[in-house]
Design an enzyme around this catalytic site. Structure first.
Site, PDB file in Angstrom:
ATOM      1  N   TYR A 298       0.825  -1.199   0.000  1.00  0.00           N
ATOM      2  CA  TYR A 298       0.000   0.000   0.000  1.00  0.00           C
ATOM      3  C   TYR A 298       0.868   1.262   0.000  1.00  0.00           C
ATOM      4  O   TYR A 298       2.011   1.245   0.431  1.00  0.00           O
ATOM      5  CB  TYR A 298      -0.906   0.032   1.237  1.00  0.00           C
ATOM      6  CG  TYR A 298      -1.748  -1.205   1.428  1.00  0.00           C
ATOM      7  CD1 TYR A 298      -2.272  -1.885   0.336  1.00  0.00           C
ATOM      8  CD2 TYR A 298      -2.016  -1.697   2.701  1.00  0.00           C
ATOM      9  CE1 TYR A 298      -3.049  -3.022   0.515  1.00  0.00           C
ATOM     10  CE2 TYR A 298      -2.788  -2.829   2.883  1.00  0.00           C
ATOM     11  CZ  TYR A 298      -3.300  -3.489   1.790  1.00  0.00           C
ATOM     12  OH  TYR A 298      -4.055  -4.611   1.973  1.00  0.00           O
ATOM     13  N   GLU A 372     -14.834  -1.497  24.809  1.00  0.00           N
ATOM     14  CA  GLU A 372     -16.038  -1.121  24.059  1.00  0.00           C
ATOM     15  C   GLU A 372     -16.506   0.297  24.355  1.00  0.00           C
ATOM     16  O   GLU A 372     -17.319   0.846  23.589  1.00  0.00           O
ATOM     17  CB  GLU A 372     -17.149  -2.138  24.338  1.00  0.00           C
ATOM     18  CG  GLU A 372     -16.827  -3.501  23.723  1.00  0.00           C
ATOM     19  CD  GLU A 372     -17.858  -4.566  24.027  1.00  0.00           C
ATOM     20  OE1 GLU A 372     -18.046  -5.476  23.189  1.00  0.00           O
ATOM     21  OE2 GLU A 372     -18.473  -4.509  25.110  1.00  0.00           O
TER      22      GLU A 372
END
Length: 391
Positions: A298, A372
Site C-alpha cells: 500500500y 467497548e
C-alpha cells in the site's frame, strides 16, 4: 444541532453498537471472504430506511445519504475483515470460526460506522451535501479492498474522506490525530540463496547457502544504518529464514523473506536497488547465486492538513484538550491511502486500550480485544466531524 444533543443520540445507541460489535466478533471472516459480514452490514443499513445501498464489490457495501440541501460529498470508511489467528480470549463472544479472529479491531470499526450511519440517516433534512459510508473488505491482504472499491467508483465525486483505527496501545478517551505522514508504505520481499548442497562434514565440497544467507541478513541492515539518511524513517526487517532438513546436510538453498517500511517515494524507490547490490555482491563472492523479488504494498497514509485540523478541533470540542494524545507516525501500513489518492482525507487513532480492564494486548495478538467504551467515542467524532466538514 448542538453538541449535547448529538452526544445524547450517540449514547442512546450505545448498547446496540456493542451488540453489533459482538456479533461481528463472533463471526469473523478473512479478507475477500466477508460475504456474511457484508450481508449483515447491508441488512442493518437497509433497516435505517433513508440510505441508498449498493455492493461495489462482492464483499463490500456502500451506503449513500443524500441530504436535502446541496453541498460537498464526504466519505467515511470502515474495514470489515479479520485475521487468520486462533483466538485465545475467554469472554462469551469469542470467535465461532476456528483459526479466524478479529484481532485488529475491524469489528469495532464496522459497528462504529453502522452507528454513525444510523444517527445521520435520521437527519437527512439537516444534511448539506452527501455522506457515503464505505464498508471495505480486505484491508489485511494486498492488493487490498480499498483499491478495488476505488476502481468500482465509490470515490467518484467525493470531496473529503475520513476514517479511524481503534488503537489498543492508546488508552480509551485519547485520540491520535496526526497531520502529514501517519502510516508507512508496507513493501514485502523474498530472496532465495542458491548454493550447492552437500555433507555437513565436507563443507569444502559444498556452497553453504545458510552461511551466505546469514551474511545477506546482517549486511542488509547496513541499508538503514549506513546507506540512507538517519532522519528519514525506514525499517527493513527479516521475518523468515527457511532452509535445511536435518543436522548433517548443508542445504542447497535457503529462503529469506521480510518487509520494508518507508514514507517518501524517493526512498521507497531506492531501497530495492540497494538491497540487490548487497545480495549480488555477497552471493558472487562465495560462488552462490540468488533470486530476488520485491513487491510494493500500500501507499503511505499522508493526512491532509485542513481535514486533520477539523478532526483535531472536533476532538478538542467534545473531549477537551487533554484527549489529544501526542501521537507520532508509525511504520505499520494501511490501505486507506488508496482513498487518499482520490481526495484529501484524514485517518486518526481512537484509543481503545484499558489497563484496568486488562485490555493490554497488541494488535494481531490471540488475546487482542478493545475497550467497548471506545466505540461511543469514535462515533461522536465521526458525527460531529461530518457536520463540520460538510459546512
Amino acid at each position: 444541532m448542538n453538541t449535547e444533543t448529538l452526544n445524547q443520540l450517540v449514547s442512546d445507541i450505545r448498547d446496540e453498537v456493542i451488540r453489533w460489535r459482538r456479533y461481528l466478533h463472533q463471526n469473523p471472516e478473512l479478507s475477500y471472504q466477508e460475504a456474511k459480514t457484508a450481508q449483515f452490514v447491508y441488512d442493518t443499513l437497509a433497516s435505517f430506511g433513508t440510505l441508498e445501498l449498493s455492493r461495489p464489490t462482492p464483499t463490500s457495501v456502500m451506503a449513500r445519504l443524500i441530504g436535502k440541501n446541496p453541498g460537498k460529498v464526504l466519505a467515511i470508511r470502515a474495514d470489515m475483515d479479520a485475521l487468520p489467528i486462533q483466538e485465545e480470549n475467554q469472554f462469551e463472544f469469542v470467535s465461532n470460526n476456528p483459526g479466524v479472529m478479529h484481532a485488529c479491531g475491524h469489528d469495532g470499526h464496522t459497528s462504529m460506522l453502522l452507528g454513525t450511519a444510523k444517527i445521520l440517516s435520521a437527519m437527512k433534512e439537516q444534511i448539506h451535501g452527501e455522506i457515503r459510508f464505505l464498508f471495505q473488505h480486505a484491508e489485511e491482504l494486498t492488493p487490498g479492498g480499498a483499491e478495488e472499491m476505488v476502481r468500482a467508483g465509490v470515490m467518484d465525486g467525493v470531496d473529503l474522506i475520513i476514517g479511524t483505527h481503534l488503537w489498543s496501545p492508546m488508552e480509551t478517551g485519547k485520540f491520535g490525530v496526526i497531520s502529514g505522514p501517519m502510516m508507512a508504505a508496507p513493501d514485502v520481499f523474498s530472496i532465495t540463496i542458491h548454493g550447492k548442497g552437500g555433507h555437513a562434514a565436507l563443507p569444502h565440497q559444498a556452497i553453504d547457502s545458510i552461511a551466505v544467507g546469514a551474511q545477506v541478513v546482517t549486511n542488509l541492515q547496513h541499508i538503514v544504518s549506513r546507506n540512507t539518511d538517519p532522519l528519514e524513517p525506514l525499517v527493513l526487517s527479516i521475518t523468515q529464514f527457511i532452509g535445511g532438513t536435518t543436522h548433517n546436510v548443508i542445504p542447497g538453498s535457503v529462503e529469506i523473506t521480510g518487509t520494508v517500511r518507508s514514507f517518501t517515494p524517493q526512498l521507497r524507490a531506492e531501497v530495492p536497488a540497494l538491497m540487490e547490490r548487497i545480495i549480488k555482491g555477497i552471493t558472487e563472492a562465495h560462488g552462490a547465486a540468488y533470486t530476488f523479488q520485491y513487491e510494493e504494498g500500500y501507499r503511505p497514509v499522508i493526512n491532509d492538513d485542513e481535514v486533520t485540523q477539523v478532526i483535531e478541533e472536533t476532538v478538542r470540542q467534545i473531549f477537551g484538550e487533554e484527549a489529544l494524545d501526542p501521537a507520532k507516525p508509525i511504520m505499520a501500513g494501511e490501505d486507506f491511502s488508496a482513498f487518499q489518492q482520490k481526495t484529501p482525507g484524514s485517518y486518526f487513532f481512537t484509543g481503545a486500550g484499558n489497563r484496568e480492564k486488562g485490555i493490554v494486548y497488541p494488535h494481531h495478538h490471540p488475546r487482542f480485544t478493545i475497550d467497548e467504551d471506545a466505540l461511543e467515542n469514535g462515533i461522536k467524532v465521526f458525527v460531529h466531524a461530518a457536520f463540520k466538514l460538510l459546512a
